[in-house]
Enzyme design. Structure first.
Site, PDB file in Angstrom:
ATOM      1  N   ASP A   1       6.766  -2.347   2.490  1.00  0.00           N
ATOM      2  CA  ASP A   1       5.532  -2.440   3.283  1.00  0.00           C
ATOM      3  C   ASP A   1       5.855  -3.018   4.659  1.00  0.00           C
ATOM      4  OD1 ASP A   1       4.075  -1.610   1.078  1.00  0.00           O
ATOM      5  OD2 ASP A   1       2.748  -3.361   1.046  1.00  0.00           O
TER       6      ASP A   1
ATOM      7  N   HIS B   1       3.791   4.707  -0.050  1.00  0.00           N
ATOM      8  CA  HIS B   1       3.751   3.540  -0.936  1.00  0.00           C
ATOM      9  C   HIS B   1       3.923   3.944  -2.406  1.00  0.00           C
ATOM     10  CE1 HIS B   1       2.571   0.731   2.344  1.00  0.00           C
ATOM     11  NE2 HIS B   1       2.280   1.902   2.890  1.00  0.00           N
TER      12      HIS B   1
ATOM     13  N   HIS C   1       1.023  -1.735   7.888  1.00  0.00           N
ATOM     14  CA  HIS C   1       0.255  -1.324   6.707  1.00  0.00           C
ATOM     15  C   HIS C   1      -1.106  -2.004   6.667  1.00  0.00           C
ATOM     16  CE1 HIS C   1      -0.735  -0.144   2.700  1.00  0.00           C
ATOM     17  NE2 HIS C   1      -0.364  -1.250   2.099  1.00  0.00           N
TER      18      HIS C   1
ATOM     19  N   TRP D   1      18.965  22.540  -4.150  1.00  0.00           N
ATOM     20  CA  TRP D   1      18.251  21.525  -3.384  1.00  0.00           C
ATOM     21  C   TRP D   1      16.773  21.562  -3.709  1.00  0.00           C
ATOM     22  CZ3 TRP D   1      18.447  23.027   2.576  1.00  0.00           C
ATOM     23  CH2 TRP D   1      18.255  24.406   2.721  1.00  0.00           C
TER      24      TRP D   1
ATOM     25  N   HIS E   1       9.048   0.498  -3.146  1.00  0.00           N
ATOM     26  CA  HIS E   1       8.791   0.796  -1.732  1.00  0.00           C
ATOM     27  C   HIS E   1       8.623  -0.449  -0.887  1.00  0.00           C
ATOM     28  CE1 HIS E   1       4.531   0.361  -3.004  1.00  0.00           C
ATOM     29  NE2 HIS E   1       4.314   0.050  -1.750  1.00  0.00           N
TER      30      HIS E   1
ATOM     31  N   HIS F   1      -0.929  -9.162   1.400  1.00  0.00           N
ATOM     32  CA  HIS F   1      -0.906  -8.173   2.477  1.00  0.00           C
ATOM     33  C   HIS F   1      -1.425  -8.800   3.777  1.00  0.00           C
ATOM     34  CE1 HIS F   1      -0.467  -5.289  -0.841  1.00  0.00           C
ATOM     35  NE2 HIS F   1      -0.071  -4.417   0.047  1.00  0.00           N
TER      36      HIS F   1
HETATM   37  C1  23J Z   1      -3.637  -0.271  -0.061  1.00  0.00           C
HETATM   38  C2  23J Z   1      -4.684  -1.113  -0.393  1.00  0.00           C
HETATM   39  C3  23J Z   1      -4.473  -2.165  -1.231  1.00  0.00           C
HETATM   40  C4  23J Z   1      -3.206  -2.372  -1.747  1.00  0.00           C
HETATM   41  C5  23J Z   1      -2.132  -1.532  -1.415  1.00  0.00           C
HETATM   42  C6  23J Z   1      -2.370  -0.485  -0.584  1.00  0.00           C
HETATM   43  C7  23J Z   1      -0.752  -1.781  -1.957  1.00  0.00           C
HETATM   44  O1  23J Z   1      -0.544  -2.515  -2.861  1.00  0.00           O
HETATM   45  C8  23J Z   1       0.447  -1.214  -1.306  1.00  0.00           C
HETATM   46  O2  23J Z   1       1.146  -0.363  -1.880  1.00  0.00           O
HETATM   47  O3  23J Z   1       0.765  -1.649  -0.223  1.00  0.00           O
HETATM   48  S1  23J Z   1      -2.950  -3.733  -2.806  1.00  0.00           S
HETATM   49 MN    MN Z   2       2.802  -0.814  -0.415  1.00  0.00          MN
END
Ligand code: 23J
Ligand code: MN
Length: 267
Positions: free
Chosen positions: A83, A77, A87, A69, A81, A215
């Site tokens: 979101d 992230h 986030h 294991w 993955h 986002h």
């Molecule tokens: C944090 C800041 C900007 C971005 C991201 C994360 C991601 O793309 C993510 O993995 O959610 S653009």
């Molecule tokens: Mn992400």
């Protein structure tokens, strides 16, 4: 009179038969979790996401004679993955905004795949605009409410430095414009949006207003994101079902996961 010997017909019974016969195929939309798989690199003043790491606990040896294991670590992230709305700052006060609290039925839905491969091959900064979406709808019909929408670019076939595609002015990869993602979120009422690239936003997405519009608008409206998807070339433009169930991390903002799709074989 109904035939007493026949099993009653049901949607799930039909699904089971179709899976067994191969009439419906299960497609894996996931990259392997691998220390060499790139993670997003933000400007140096910000915190950074960790790559995947794995260490052996035992391997049928003195540390554990009959078992093997590992311990692993990574960011929420990292790799293919999910979101969650939590986030992003636009989704931080929404109810049920973390991976452990999103109702599980939200993880399953029909999927529309917008083929942007030609545009992305010609332009690393190819934009998913309302015009591109409406041209797709003229061919395939309007995107139904509750759909997952995936932007296909074949970016998943890139290896090494070509994946992040970092230049002096930052990363260059395709993504939606503010108007493009707003059309999907506000007019089409999509469930979530997924990409083959390291973010739901374009590499240069910081330069839009607002910065990182995918986002901002997705998560502000309680919608979901998927990144670093694989094998989108195996999906039809419409008709498949996508299942994306993140790990149940307490108050987690995302998680690596196995993304699968159910696809009806052409007959
Ligand atoms: C944090 C800041 C900007 C971005 C991201 C994360 C991601 O793309 C993510 O993995 O959610 S653009
Ligand atoms: Mn992400």
């Amino acid at each position: 009179m109904s035939d007493q010997t026949a099993a009653p017909s049901s949607t799930l019974g039909d699904l089971a038969l179709s899976l067994a016969s191969g009439a419906i195929r299960v497609v894996d939309l996931t990259h392997t979790l691998d220390p060499d798989f790139p993670v997003i690199i933000l400007p140096p003043e910000f915190g950074q996401c960790a790559r995947f790491r794995m260490e052996e606990i035992s391997a049928y040896d003195h540390r554990g004679p009959a078992w093997k294991w590992h311990n692993f670590t990574c960011g929420e992230h990292t790799g293919t993955h999910f979101d969650a709305p939590a986030h992003w700052i636009s989704g931080r006060d929404l109810p049920n905004n973390s991976v452990d609290s999103i109702p599980v039925e939200q993880f399953v839905g029909p999927v529309c795949v917008i083929d942007c491969t030609e545009g992305a091959a010609a332009d690393d900064d190819f934009e998913l605009t309302p015009e591109v979406i409406i041209a797709w709808e003229r061919q395939h019909g309007e995107i139904p409410a509750g759909s997952w929408v995936l932007m296909r670019t074949d970016w998943s076939t890139r290896r090494g430095a070509a994946y992040l595609n970092m230049r002096e002015d930052g990363p260059h990869s395709p993504g939606p414009t503010p108007d493009g993602i707003r059309l999907l979120v506000d007019e089409r009422q999509i469930r979530g949006f997924g990409t083959e690239t390291v973010g739901t936003d374009a590499g240069q997405g910081v330069h839009y207003t607002p910065p990182f519009p995918a986002h901002f608008y997705l998560h502000g409206a309680g919608r979901l994101g998927l990144q670093c998807l694989n094998n989108l070339a195996q999906l039809p433009p419409t008709g498949a079902i996508l299942i994306a169930t993140p790990l149940k991390i307490k108050q987690g903002t995302g998680s690596p996961l196995r993304v699968i799709a159910l696809v009806q074989e052409e007959r």
